[in-house]
Design a protein around this motif. Structure first.
Motif, PDB file in Angstrom:
ATOM      1  N   PHE A   1      13.154  47.322 -94.674  1.00  0.00           N
ATOM      2  CA  PHE A   1      14.103  46.574 -95.474  1.00  0.00           C
ATOM      3  C   PHE A   1      15.214  46.043 -94.419  1.00  0.00           C
ATOM      4  O   PHE A   1      16.389  46.372 -94.352  1.00  0.00           O
ATOM      5  CB  PHE A   1      15.030  47.537 -96.232  1.00  0.00           C
ATOM      6  CG  PHE A   1      14.090  48.459 -97.005  1.00  0.00           C
ATOM      7  CD1 PHE A   1      12.821  48.152 -97.653  1.00  0.00           C
ATOM      8  CD2 PHE A   1      14.523  49.909 -97.316  1.00  0.00           C
ATOM      9  CE1 PHE A   1      12.069  48.791 -98.285  1.00  0.00           C
ATOM     10  CE2 PHE A   1      13.629  50.639 -97.964  1.00  0.00           C
ATOM     11  CZ  PHE A   1      12.423  50.019 -98.755  1.00  0.00           C
ATOM     12  N   ASN A   2      14.638  44.908 -93.698  1.00  0.00           N
ATOM     13  CA  ASN A   2      15.437  44.216 -92.914  1.00  0.00           C
ATOM     14  C   ASN A   2      15.390  42.634 -92.974  1.00  0.00           C
ATOM     15  O   ASN A   2      14.112  42.116 -92.532  1.00  0.00           O
ATOM     16  CB  ASN A   2      15.214  44.725 -91.363  1.00  0.00           C
ATOM     17  CG  ASN A   2      16.426  44.251 -90.506  1.00  0.00           C
ATOM     18  OD1 ASN A   2      17.447  44.002 -90.954  1.00  0.00           O
ATOM     19  ND2 ASN A   2      16.152  44.553 -89.247  1.00  0.00           N
TER      20      ASN A   2
ATOM     21  N   THR B   1      15.634  41.965 -81.993  1.00  0.00           N
ATOM     22  CA  THR B   1      15.801  42.982 -81.380  1.00  0.00           C
ATOM     23  C   THR B   1      16.161  44.322 -81.960  1.00  0.00           C
ATOM     24  O   THR B   1      16.576  45.191 -81.819  1.00  0.00           O
ATOM     25  CB  THR B   1      17.209  42.712 -80.435  1.00  0.00           C
ATOM     26  OG1 THR B   1      18.372  42.209 -81.451  1.00  0.00           O
ATOM     27  CG2 THR B   1      17.007  41.472 -79.490  1.00  0.00           C
ATOM     28  N   GLY B   2      15.542  44.000 -83.152  1.00  0.00           N
ATOM     29  CA  GLY B   2      15.459  45.518 -84.105  1.00  0.00           C
ATOM     30  C   GLY B   2      16.539  45.935 -84.723  1.00  0.00           C
ATOM     31  O   GLY B   2      17.014  47.008 -85.007  1.00  0.00           O
ATOM     32  N   LYS B   3      17.810  45.105 -84.818  1.00  0.00           N
ATOM     33  CA  LYS B   3      19.217  45.529 -85.158  1.00  0.00           C
ATOM     34  C   LYS B   3      18.799  45.249 -86.831  1.00  0.00           C
ATOM     35  O   LYS B   3      18.231  44.475 -87.189  1.00  0.00           O
ATOM     36  CB  LYS B   3      20.280  44.351 -84.522  1.00  0.00           C
ATOM     37  CG  LYS B   3      20.291  44.741 -83.027  1.00  0.00           C
ATOM     38  CD  LYS B   3      20.518  46.015 -82.621  1.00  0.00           C
ATOM     39  CE  LYS B   3      20.148  46.029 -81.002  1.00  0.00           C
ATOM     40  NZ  LYS B   3      21.106  45.299 -80.396  1.00  0.00           N
ATOM     41  N   GLN B   4      19.828  45.831 -87.457  1.00  0.00           N
ATOM     42  CA  GLN B   4      19.879  46.151 -88.934  1.00  0.00           C
ATOM     43  C   GLN B   4      20.847  44.720 -89.637  1.00  0.00           C
ATOM     44  O   GLN B   4      21.938  44.930 -88.834  1.00  0.00           O
ATOM     45  CB  GLN B   4      20.159  47.322 -89.584  1.00  0.00           C
ATOM     46  CG  GLN B   4      20.228  47.221 -90.845  1.00  0.00           C
ATOM     47  CD  GLN B   4      19.014  47.437 -91.695  1.00  0.00           C
ATOM     48  OE1 GLN B   4      17.941  48.038 -91.107  1.00  0.00           O
ATOM     49  NE2 GLN B   4      18.715  46.427 -92.745  1.00  0.00           N
ATOM     50  N   LEU B   5      20.435  44.204 -90.548  1.00  0.00           N
ATOM     51  CA  LEU B   5      21.212  43.174 -91.215  1.00  0.00           C
ATOM     52  C   LEU B   5      21.397  43.879 -92.595  1.00  0.00           C
ATOM     53  O   LEU B   5      20.189  43.954 -93.398  1.00  0.00           O
ATOM     54  CB  LEU B   5      20.709  41.876 -91.260  1.00  0.00           C
ATOM     55  CG  LEU B   5      20.952  41.250 -90.001  1.00  0.00           C
ATOM     56  CD1 LEU B   5      19.694  40.761 -89.431  1.00  0.00           C
ATOM     57  CD2 LEU B   5      21.902  40.176 -89.885  1.00  0.00           C
TER      58      LEU B   5
ATOM     59  N   GLY C   1      12.988  40.998 -96.001  1.00  0.00           N
ATOM     60  CA  GLY C   1      13.208  42.423 -95.871  1.00  0.00           C
ATOM     61  C   GLY C   1      13.084  42.630 -97.474  1.00  0.00           C
ATOM     62  O   GLY C   1      12.120  42.135 -98.276  1.00  0.00           O
ATOM     63  N   LEU C   2      14.073  43.109 -98.101  1.00  0.00           N
ATOM     64  CA  LEU C   2      14.046  43.514 -99.419  1.00  0.00           C
ATOM     65  C   LEU C   2      15.240  43.084-100.213  1.00  0.00           C
ATOM     66  O   LEU C   2      16.474  43.184 -99.368  1.00  0.00           O
ATOM     67  CB  LEU C   2      13.914  45.024 -99.526  1.00  0.00           C
ATOM     68  CG  LEU C   2      14.367  45.501-101.003  1.00  0.00           C
ATOM     69  CD1 LEU C   2      12.875  45.619-101.804  1.00  0.00           C
ATOM     70  CD2 LEU C   2      14.646  46.935-100.980  1.00  0.00           C
ATOM     71  N   SER C   3      14.916  42.401-101.250  1.00  0.00           N
ATOM     72  CA  SER C   3      16.217  42.060-101.935  1.00  0.00           C
ATOM     73  C   SER C   3      16.378  43.065-103.242  1.00  0.00           C
ATOM     74  O   SER C   3      15.304  43.381-104.136  1.00  0.00           O
ATOM     75  CB  SER C   3      16.136  40.577-102.725  1.00  0.00           C
ATOM     76  OG  SER C   3      15.772  39.786-101.711  1.00  0.00           O
ATOM     77  N   ALA C   4      17.456  43.583-103.317  1.00  0.00           N
ATOM     78  CA  ALA C   4      17.411  44.679-104.539  1.00  0.00           C
ATOM     79  C   ALA C   4      18.623  44.368-105.339  1.00  0.00           C
ATOM     80  O   ALA C   4      19.840  44.173-104.873  1.00  0.00           O
ATOM     81  CB  ALA C   4      17.630  46.129-103.968  1.00  0.00           C
TER      82      ALA C   4
ATOM     83  N   LEU D   1      16.902  31.323 -96.350  1.00  0.00           N
ATOM     84  CA  LEU D   1      16.673  31.947 -97.643  1.00  0.00           C
ATOM     85  C   LEU D   1      15.051  32.606 -97.131  1.00  0.00           C
ATOM     86  O   LEU D   1      14.915  33.672 -97.648  1.00  0.00           O
ATOM     87  CB  LEU D   1      16.248  30.733 -98.779  1.00  0.00           C
ATOM     88  CG  LEU D   1      17.444  30.263 -99.494  1.00  0.00           C
ATOM     89  CD1 LEU D   1      17.308  29.430-100.422  1.00  0.00           C
ATOM     90  CD2 LEU D   1      18.371  31.630 -99.838  1.00  0.00           C
ATOM     91  N   SER D   2      14.296  32.019 -96.576  1.00  0.00           N
ATOM     92  CA  SER D   2      13.125  32.443 -96.279  1.00  0.00           C
ATOM     93  C   SER D   2      13.240  33.767 -95.501  1.00  0.00           C
ATOM     94  O   SER D   2      12.601  34.646 -95.602  1.00  0.00           O
ATOM     95  CB  SER D   2      12.035  31.563 -95.810  1.00  0.00           C
ATOM     96  OG  SER D   2      12.247  31.354 -94.283  1.00  0.00           O
TER      97      SER D   2
END
Ligand code: ADP
Ligand code: MG
Length: 479
Positions: free
Chosen positions: A175-176, A270-274, A299-302, A293-294
């Motif tokens: 989920f990123n 670099t594996g950081k979370q957004l 990740g995941l849109s919820a 947008l792409s």
């Protein structure tokens, strides 16, 4: 001896349960259960939702245990099979509802953030006054917006569990970015902040930053003015968990999008979370470049949806509990029934009510709540909800509300349903089709027919007419 089947065992259980709970609860919580499997001493029952299962576990576990043991012996077990309705058709990622627990290895792993070289090449922190040496990122998180204060419901289950998973393993899940989207007042900011708070709790050394997109935009504009764009970019590239709220405001801002694109790429690589939020689905984000947008879709849109009645009640109860106050149940229910738009309005109504009662030293009664709500929502052209009409009609005729919503054609239910349809038609702006849908999945013709029937009866039957008048009074808010 007759052979034991899942059905026969469950029927025996139901006999006992029936004697131990009231009819309404039996109908609501036990009739919908289907026995599906019996293998040696394990009975599997199918329940309609996660929420349903949790409710059973919370309220009826002792009773269930007792009856199962009685039927299957002391090591008898009950298993649930939960129907997961996937309303979130857009994701194909399987979401396990069980959130992975963190293992100690992950905890020990020092966060490998970009080295912050303060000595030789100070990075300007747009959050602090220029000139201050230390790069010390304040997370900008509001501790009230924690997971503990966030009520889970069908409306937010996917987003919440994805968010929780991210909190346990920032940058380490699929989920990123995590993009949370939904209408106003549905909890986007709360949930996005909860993720930040939880990460800070789990990984105190990680640099977490929550920022409103407008603030990001204005910081960027300032950096252009001051000719220190690179500092701006570098600052954001050293964040471990970047949470940007309301990214729809990036629309049409090409240069901001461009700079965000670079930040995004660096962090992602670099594996950081957004974590991003938006007031609409990515496909509907006009004015945002395709390449961004792409990436949102990597990740995941919820989404967050408007909470259903049960969740609205739970949210109110949580707020009331947190405030350390008590409110009559009927008042809580009334608020939850009346305010259906979003959580912010629900909270607003509760707060006004509390304020009113403490200012005027009045105890909070249903009466006061009705008056207040009427004033509170007048500006937004309030109308009673179909749900509330159904509740009042059902209370009046002493019928369980799920019967009214079901397809049953039992006489007394049919009439109550027709009356509810009549009021829904006259007191709400809902279309005939919508009304039908709420009342046992009937079509618009059935609703029309119901209205005619009620009108006819009112003209010909005095007693019936007095029912209707009385009901109308009960339903009307302004009393
Ligand atoms: P949004 O950012 O989507 O407009 P917010 O996150 O600001 O909405 O939420 C509005 C208010 O409703 C906040 O006070 C928030 O705490 C509350 N709220 C929203 N969803 C929930 C929930 N599931 N449980 C508890 N409070 C909630
Ligand atoms: Mg918000």
């Amino acid at each position: 001896m007759d052979k034991k089947t899942a059905e026969s065992i469950w029927n025996n259980c139901l006999d006992v349960i029936k004697d131990n709970v009231n009819t309404q609860n039996f109908k609501t919580w036990f009739e919908p259960i289907k026995p599906v499997k019996l293998s040696s001493n394990v009975l599997t029952i199918q329940v309609p939702s996660q929420f349903f299962y949790e409710w059973l576990e919370e309220h009826y576990i002792t009773l269930l245990k007792k009856t199962i043991r009685k039927e299957l012996g002391s090591d008898g077990k009950l298993e649930y099979s939960i129907i997961m309705e996937n309303a979130y058709g857009r994701t194909e990622k399987p979401i396990t509802m069980k959130v992975p627990t963190m293992n100690s290895k992950e905890l020990k792993n020092p966060s490998v953030s970009m080295p912050i070289d303060i000595g030789s090449n100070p990075i300007k922190n747009p959050f602090i006054i220029p000139g201050l040496k230390k790069v010390n990122v304040e997370s900008q998180l509001n501790p009230n917006y924690s997971f503990e204060h966030f009520v889970e419901g069908d409306c937010n289950r996917l987003a919440r569990s994805a968010g929780y998973a991210v909190s346990n393993k920032p940058g380490g899940t699929a989920f990123n970015p995590l993009l949370i989207y939904g209408g106003v007042g549905l909890g986007k900011t709360h949930l996005a902040q909860a993720i930040g708070i939880e990460i800070k709790k789990n990984y105190p050394n990680k640099t977490v930053l929550y920022i409103q997109s407008e603030k990001f935009i204005s910081q960027f504009i300032d950096s252009v003015k001051n000719n220190n764009q690179n500092d701006f970019i570098h600052f954001y590239q050293m964040i471990d968990v970047l949470i940007i709220d309301d990214v729809q405001y990036f629309a049409g801002k090409e240069r901001t999008q461009d700079v965000f694109f670079h930040i995004f790429n660096h962090l992602h690589q670099t594996g950081k979370q957004l974590v991003l939020t938006s007031d609409r689905a990515p496909v509907e984000l006009q004015g945002i470049e395709q390449r961004l947008l792409s990436r949102f879709k990597w990740g995941l849109s919820a989404d967050l949806q408007t909470p259903g009645l049960e969740t609205r009640i739970a949210i109110l109860e949580k707020k009331i509990y947190n405030e350390g106050i008590e409110l009559p149940k009927e008042v809580v229910e009334y608020l939850a029934y009346s305010i259906t738009s979003n959580v912010r309005e629900l909270e607003g109504a509760l707060i006004s009510l509390l304020a009113q009662s403490s200012l005027n030293k009045k105890t909070i009664t249903l009466e006061l709540a009705k008056q207040m709500i009427d004033k509170f929502v007048k500006s937004t052209a309030r109308e009673v909800s179909i749900d509330y009409i159904q509740k009042v009609v059902c209370d009046y005729f002493d019928l369980p509300i799920d019967l009214m919503k079901s397809k049953t054609r039992k006489r007394e239910v049919v009439q109550a349903r027709q009356i509810a349809m009549y009021f829904a038609k006259n007191m709400t702006k809902s279309s005939l089709a919508t009304i039908g849908l709420h009342c046992g999945g009937k079509d618009h013709a059935t609703v029309l027919h119901a209205c005619r029937t009620v009108n006819n009866l009112m003209d010909t039957d005095k007693r019936f007419r007095s029912y209707i008048d009385e009901l109308e009074k009960k339903i009307s808010i302004s009393n």
